[in-house]
Design an enzyme around this catalytic site. Structure first.
Site, short mmCIF file in Angstrom:
data_model
loop_
_atom_site.label_atom_id
_atom_site.label_comp_id
_atom_site.label_asym_id
_atom_site.label_seq_id
_atom_site.Cartn_x
_atom_site.Cartn_y
_atom_site.Cartn_z
N ASP A 35 0.81 -1.22 0.00
CA ASP A 35 0.00 0.00 0.00
C ASP A 35 0.85 1.27 0.00
OD1 ASP A 35 1.06 -0.04 2.51
OD2 ASP A 35 -0.82 -0.43 3.56
N GLY A 36 2.17 1.12 -0.06
CA GLY A 36 3.03 2.30 -0.17
C GLY A 36 3.71 2.73 1.13
N GLU A 37 3.37 2.10 2.25
CA GLU A 37 4.01 2.52 3.51
C GLU A 37 5.44 2.01 3.58
OE1 GLU A 37 1.43 1.32 6.73
OE2 GLU A 37 -0.06 2.85 6.20
N LYS A 191 14.66 39.75 -7.87
CA LYS A 191 13.54 38.92 -8.33
C LYS A 191 12.36 39.04 -7.38
CE LYS A 191 13.74 34.32 -6.24
NZ LYS A 191 13.93 32.89 -6.36
N ARG A 193 8.63 36.87 -6.38
CA ARG A 193 7.83 35.66 -6.60
C ARG A 193 6.40 35.94 -6.20
NH1 ARG A 193 9.04 30.14 -7.23
NH2 ARG A 193 11.25 30.42 -6.74
N SER A 222 15.05 24.48 -8.20
CA SER A 222 13.88 23.60 -8.18
C SER A 222 13.31 23.53 -9.60
CB SER A 222 12.86 24.12 -7.17
OG SER A 222 11.72 23.30 -7.19
N THR A 223 12.41 24.42 -9.96
CA THR A 223 11.89 24.40 -11.33
C THR A 223 12.89 25.00 -12.32
OG1 THR A 223 10.95 26.63 -11.15
CG2 THR A 223 9.54 24.79 -10.47
#
Ligand code: R5P
Length: 296
Positions: A35-37, A191, A193, A222-223
């Site tokens: 289940d992903g745990e 910059k 954001r 990150s992006t």
């Protein structure tokens, strides 16, 4: 003699730390249930030993954080006298304050969880904001600096008349530090954001960089949006080469491809997050911090 307890996200860095510190690496098993745990077990008796859990928390952050907490808990259950948590990339540190009403203060949740599960101290690398260290109220939390190691690597590239550029005025001190170490000049862009959409805009600036190497430095990619904006501005002034250097290369949403398309020739990061760009190791820097903690 302390023992390294390796997390699944930092195998290379753990081996490098073992080499620098001359510590053994404990055997740990990990499983994921259907289940992903996540399941973690320390397969050794750690009675009377200091356990150094090494687990970075890049994507998938939530899973990595859970494994980190499990590793600390399992080390104590295996008898460790104390646990030093080495978390090279401390996820959620950019949510270091409440920017909009009723937001969760995610970095504080992480700090509280690490304390609650029983770590005695924490070492991280270039934490995004010192506010986060303040959320550790019961244990000692250190952030070490990878920029001197990054600067050493940059210096080995034979830079021509380098300009070290911070894509954000807030992080200008990092650019100044690197510039000094590579014998270059430092500058910054401004910059903004958008807090709702996350969109980044950067003010245009004329830079005297014709035929010079420009190194854009940031703590995190990150992006790639922040560096892409800076690279586009820089490209207009005919630099010789654009290099992007960061501590933590997360590379969400095809960031590397976007950087290359914006004119970046080389991307450099450290092994706080292991990837093909992690050309700089933080093992020695972390080892020095561990030594300081062990000496009290
Ligand atoms: C922000 O304050 C950080 O220092 C980085 O500039 C930011 O996290 C980079 O994110 P992205 O690559 O998505 O622009």
């Amino acid at each position: 003699m302390p023992l390294l307890v390796p997390g699944p996200s930092s195998p290379l860095l753990t081996q490098r730390l073992a080499g620098v510190c001359n510590y053994k690496v404990a055997k740990v098993s990990y499983r994921v249930f259907p289940d992903g745990e996540s399941y973690v077990r320390v397969e050794e008796d750690l009675r009377g030993k200091v356990a150094i859990v090494v687990q970075s928390c890049p994507p998938p952050q939530d899973k990595r954080v859970m494994e980190l907490l499990q590793l600390i808990d399992a080390s104590l259950r295996a008898g460790a006298s104390k646990v030093i948590a080495v978390v090279p990339y401390l996820a959620y540190s950019r949510q270091d304050k409440v920017f909009l009403p009723h937001e969760a203060l995610s970095s504080k949740i992480i700090a509280k969880a690490i304390e609650a599960v029983g770590a005695s101290s924490l070492v991280t690398v270039n934490v995004h904001s010192n506010l986060v260290l303040g959320y550790f109220e019961k244990i000692r939390a250190l952030s070490v600096d990878a920029f001197p190691e990054i600067a050493d690597y940059l210096a080995s590239l034979g830079l021509k008349d380098p300009l070290v550029l911070s894509p954000d005025k807030k992080r200008y001190p990092d650019a100044r530090k690197v510039a000094e170490l590579v014998d270059g000049e430092a500058a910054f862009l401004e910059k903004k954001r958008d807090l709702e959409t996350g969109e980044v805009t950067t003010e245009e600036k004329a830079l005297a960089i014709e035929d010079r190497d420009v190194v854009i430095v940031d703590d995190i990619i990150s992006t790639g949006g922040t560096i892409v904006n800076a690279a586009k501005i820089v490209s207009k002034s005919n630099p010789r080469r654009i290099i992007a250097a960061c501590v933590h290369g997360l590379y969400a949403a095809n960031a590397l491809e976007k950087l290359m398309a914006a004119g970046v020739k080389e991307v450099i990061s450290t092994d706080t997050i292991e990837s093909k760009t992690s050309k700089v190791t933080v093992a020695k820097t972390i080892a020095d911090a561990i030594k300081r903690l062990l000496e009290g």
